[in-house]
Design a protein around this motif. Structure first.
Motif, short mmCIF file in Angstrom:
data_model
loop_
_atom_site.label_atom_id
_atom_site.label_comp_id
_atom_site.label_asym_id
_atom_site.label_seq_id
_atom_site.Cartn_x
_atom_site.Cartn_y
_atom_site.Cartn_z
N ALA A 423 0.83 -1.21 0.00
CA ALA A 423 0.00 0.00 0.00
C ALA A 423 0.86 1.25 0.00
N LEU A 424 1.91 1.25 0.83
CA LEU A 424 2.81 2.41 0.88
C LEU A 424 3.52 2.62 -0.45
N ASN A 425 3.96 1.53 -1.06
CA ASN A 425 4.67 1.63 -2.33
C ASN A 425 3.81 2.28 -3.40
N GLU A 426 2.52 2.01 -3.33
CA GLU A 426 1.59 2.61 -4.30
C GLU A 426 1.26 4.06 -3.96
N LEU A 427 1.23 4.39 -2.67
CA LEU A 427 0.77 5.71 -2.23
C LEU A 427 1.87 6.77 -2.21
N MET A 428 3.11 6.37 -1.95
CA MET A 428 4.17 7.35 -1.82
C MET A 428 4.65 7.85 -3.18
N ASP A 429 4.97 9.14 -3.25
CA ASP A 429 5.49 9.72 -4.49
C ASP A 429 6.95 9.33 -4.68
N ASP A 430 7.44 9.57 -5.90
CA ASP A 430 8.79 9.15 -6.24
C ASP A 430 9.85 9.76 -5.33
N GLU A 431 9.67 11.01 -4.91
CA GLU A 431 10.68 11.69 -4.12
C GLU A 431 10.42 11.61 -2.62
N LYS A 510 6.76 17.77 10.32
CA LYS A 510 5.78 16.82 9.81
C LYS A 510 6.46 15.54 9.33
N VAL A 511 6.33 14.49 10.10
CA VAL A 511 6.72 13.16 9.67
C VAL A 511 5.52 12.24 9.86
N ILE A 512 5.50 11.16 9.12
CA ILE A 512 4.46 10.13 9.27
C ILE A 512 5.13 8.88 9.80
N VAL A 513 4.74 8.46 10.98
CA VAL A 513 5.27 7.23 11.59
C VAL A 513 4.23 6.13 11.39
N VAL A 514 4.64 5.05 10.76
CA VAL A 514 3.76 3.89 10.58
C VAL A 514 4.20 2.83 11.59
N GLU A 569 -0.95 13.37 16.56
CA GLU A 569 -2.23 12.83 16.12
C GLU A 569 -2.01 11.36 15.80
N VAL A 570 -2.88 10.50 16.30
CA VAL A 570 -2.75 9.06 16.07
C VAL A 570 -3.98 8.56 15.34
N LEU A 571 -3.74 7.85 14.24
CA LEU A 571 -4.82 7.25 13.46
C LEU A 571 -4.70 5.74 13.59
N VAL A 572 -5.78 5.08 13.96
CA VAL A 572 -5.79 3.63 14.13
C VAL A 572 -6.44 3.00 12.90
N ALA A 573 -5.65 2.16 12.21
CA ALA A 573 -6.15 1.53 10.99
C ALA A 573 -6.46 0.06 11.24
N LYS A 574 -7.59 -0.39 10.73
CA LYS A 574 -7.99 -1.79 10.82
C LYS A 574 -7.92 -2.40 9.43
N GLY A 575 -6.78 -2.97 9.09
CA GLY A 575 -6.65 -3.60 7.79
C GLY A 575 -6.06 -2.68 6.74
N VAL A 576 -5.87 -3.22 5.55
CA VAL A 576 -5.13 -2.54 4.49
C VAL A 576 -5.88 -1.33 3.94
N GLU A 577 -7.16 -1.48 3.62
CA GLU A 577 -7.91 -0.37 3.02
C GLU A 577 -8.05 0.78 4.02
N ASP A 578 -8.26 0.43 5.27
CA ASP A 578 -8.32 1.45 6.32
C ASP A 578 -6.98 2.16 6.44
N PHE A 579 -5.89 1.40 6.30
CA PHE A 579 -4.56 2.00 6.35
C PHE A 579 -4.37 3.00 5.21
N LYS A 580 -4.81 2.64 4.02
CA LYS A 580 -4.67 3.56 2.89
C LYS A 580 -5.39 4.87 3.15
N ASP A 581 -6.59 4.79 3.71
CA ASP A 581 -7.33 6.01 4.03
C ASP A 581 -6.59 6.83 5.08
N ALA A 582 -6.03 6.15 6.07
CA ALA A 582 -5.30 6.85 7.12
C ALA A 582 -4.07 7.54 6.55
N TYR A 583 -3.38 6.86 5.64
CA TYR A 583 -2.19 7.48 5.06
C TYR A 583 -2.55 8.73 4.26
N ARG A 584 -3.62 8.64 3.48
CA ARG A 584 -4.03 9.81 2.70
C ARG A 584 -4.36 10.98 3.62
#
Length: 643
Positions: A423-431, A510-514, A569-584
């Motif tokens: 999911a991250l590989n698809e969501l993250m930009d090249d840079e 601003k960092v995103i910690v997974v 801010e903490v986002l709790v994801a339940k599964g892959v699709e939920d994770f994608k929404d949280a990342y966005r």
């Protein structure tokens, strides 16, 4: 605004004040781009540095403010100061910054005497192993020895000049202790030379006795002039280039292994040109991933113990292996089992002769970019066969099918971490920048991650230091404020070094910690099981009074609330699709975010295609261990030195 000097042509400053001013005037230049060497200073103050280097940092800022320097900009004599929370963490942050800036800029790190300083030793080892420049300023005992033993001083009966800071010597590329102010006049420039030398760089340590830090001295004004350290691009010696080209021309099944030196020397285009001109397939190490884009026609993936089957299949039969900017760790060579052709030869292009000489290789001591350009010209007219190219392409196509399956397993009830990576590989930009260091994650990522640029993949696998990720993400974001920086951590790594989350929040970085929580050590658990130790001590469990072991109920650890307590801010994801929404959501925001997702402790992980030498007990009463030993003896049979 300095104290009047007693001699013409000098300025009276303390050692702490003089060091800050000196560092503010150091610059690097490469390819006609000049920039400050030091972006700032991380520090934690205590007795030893609070009234020395700490006072020097404050005074430099006050003088800049009085001179009208706008807030947020550094004065000409100033190092911007960042308050860290853990001394090891601040060194990791400096490494993350320096790596993101291709080793052309870094931070200084100041710590108090005793434990504050020795906390930096792990970070120093990491920087030196990875060839990343950081300047460490540990405080030390009194040079006068009047109050000995001072608080937190180790008295060594072998001699009073030995202190705990001598432990920095074996993990530093340069070490000095400044017993007298005038010693700084020669030591500081020597330290800068090492920091800016691509072959020598690593941790540089200048230990500062606490009384010397505060001692006043008349400094020559020339000491504070702007200095530019030109970062060299050594070119190959013609005879060495000719010998290397002759070996490569004799090859029918050559393979390039691209290491971190390709990235740091900005040689990615030169590597792509070399591969396109010769048709030689290119594998990569953890530090070199992204040097060639994953979908380049000659890219074949990660090589070695945690590499892709595509690269390892070609490595097994390669007759000439061309290492570019790699130091040939055991993971890259699969503990000397990856390259199985009995007649295999090596060509090593490296800026450091120490690494160029490994595996009895034909040595080309040069900058990676300049060396690749020269090799491309020297090999004009040479090309691999169409059959070999087709074989490599088929190996890659087969592995990409494996990668797709790992990315989209549909595993449940908890997802496999490979699905989160997909999911991250698809969501993250090249840079955008992905940061990781330890556990099972680096293995999955080297095998599966489709790096599109040299900037995207930031894996610390030279020291594979648990706890690196969060502080390094802070440093990387300071170095690249316009790019998303994502630190992936497991719950084990998170518990080891989360303190810089407080710094991230206080500095509004601003960092995103997974955070992938699987309630144990997935990597070592799997290693333990495969080596006959039955995952002993690798799961987070309460002590069981019936067995006396840690195999009771799950530990009631609430990492979500812990992260929230730092102010994130903490986002709790339940599964892959939920994770994608949280990342966005996290990517769209402007503040630091932690995304928490539970994953399966038991994988599944990508299929392995190589070996790593972890010895198994030679005798045991356990059937599992005896079986593992027999497998170990079979697996190490192909192991050999490359002579």
């Amino acid at each position: 605004m300095s104290t009047p000097a007693s001699e013409p042509g000098t300025v009276r400053l303390t050692v702490g004040q003089a060091l800050v001013r000196f560092l503010a005037h150091q610059h690097t230049e490469r390819d006609d781009v000049t920039q400050r060497l030091f972006a700032g200073a991380f520090g934690i103050f205590g007795h030893g540095n609070v009234a020395g280097v700490g006072q020097g940092l404050l005074q430099a800022h006050a003088e800049a403010e009085a001179a009208g320097v706008p807030a947020g900009e550094a004065g000409p004599d100033e190092l911007p100061y960042y308050l860290a929370r853990n001394e090891q963490g601040m060194v990791h942050a400096a490494v993350g910054y320096a790596r993101t800036r291709d080793r052309l800029q870094t931070f200084a790190c100041t710590a108090s005497i005793g434990p504050g300083s020795t906390n930096m030793i792990t970070g120093a080892a990491l920087a030196t192993i990875d060839h990343i420049p950081v300047l460490l300023l540990p405080s030390d005992v009194f040079a006068t020895r009047v109050p000995d033993p001072v608080l937190q001083q180790l008295e060594h009966p072998g001699g009073p000049d030995v202190t705990v800071n001598d432990a920095f010597r074996p993990v530093s590329r340069y070490f000095d202790r400044i017993w007298r102010p005038e010693q700084l006049l020669t030591s500081a420039p020597a330290a800068m030379r090492v920091l800016t030398d691509p072959a020598e760089t690593g941790a540089v340590t200048i230990a500062l006795p606490q009384d010397v830090q505060a001692e006043a001295f008349d400094w020559p004004v020339e000491f504070f002039r702007d200095r530019v350290w030109h970062v060299a691009r050594p070119v190959p010696e013609p005879a060495a280039l000719e010998r290397a080209a002759a070996v490569i021309r004799s090859a029918e099944r050559p393979l390039v292994v691209a290491g971190g030196g390709v990235v740091y020397s900005a040689a990615s285009q030169a590597l792509r040109d070399f591969a396109a001109a010769t048709g030689i397939p290119v594998a990569d190490t953890q530090a070199g991933k992204g040097a060639i884009a994953w979908d380049h026609p000659q890219a074949v993936g990660g090589v070695g113990a945690t590499g892709a089957a595509s690269a390892n299949a070609l490595a097994a039969t390669a007759d000439v292996v061309i290492g570019v900017g790699t130091r040939w760790t055991d993971f890259t060579t699969a503990s000397h089992t990856a390259f199985r052709n009995p007649d295999v030869r090596f060509v090593n292009l490296n800026v450091a002769a120490f690494d160029a000489a490994k595996h009895a290789g034909e040595m080309v001591v040069a900058d990676a970019r300049e060396g690749l350009r020269a090799l491309t010209q020297a090999l004009s007219g040479y090309s691999t066969s169409e059959e070999y190219r087709a074989e490599a392409a088929q190996e890659v196509a087969d592995w990409q099918e494996v990668t797709d399956r790992c990315y989209h397993l549909g595993h449940g009830p908890l997802p496999a971490q490979t699905e989160i990576f997909g999911a991250l590989n698809e969501l993250m930009d090249d840079e955008d920048i992905l940061i990781n260091a330890a556990g099972s994650m680096p293995g999955d990522l080297q095998a599966l991650w489709r790096a599109r640029t040299p900037a995207q993949y930031h894996l610390e696998y030279g020291y594979s230091c648990m706890g690196y990720e969060i502080p390094a993400a802070m440093g990387a974001k300071l170095a690249a404020p316009d790019r998303e920086v994502v630190a992936i951590v497991g719950d084990g790594t998170y518990q080891m070094l989360p303190q810089e989350l407080a710094t991230i929040v206080s500095e509004r970085i601003k960092v995103i910690v997974v955070l992938l929580q699987n309630h144990g050590f997935a990597s070592i658990g799997a290693l333990s099981e495969s080596h006959g130790s039955q995952r002993f001590g690798t799961r987070y469990r309460m002590r069981n009074p019936e067995t006396g072991l840690l195999d009771g109920d799950s530990v009631p650890l609430d990492l979500v609330r812990n992260a929230e307590s730092f102010g994130l801010e903490v986002l709790v994801a339940k599964g892959v699709e939920d994770f994608k929404d949280a990342y966005r959501t996290a990517a769209a925001g402007d503040g630091p975010v932690l995304i928490h997702v539970e994953t399966d402790l038991y994988g599944p992980n990508p299929p392995g295609s190589a070996w790593w030498d972890v010895p198994v007990s030679g005798v045991s009463t356990l059937d599992s261990t005896r079986g593992a030993r027999a497998e170990y003896d079979r697996s190490r049979a192909p192991q050999r030195p490359y002579l």
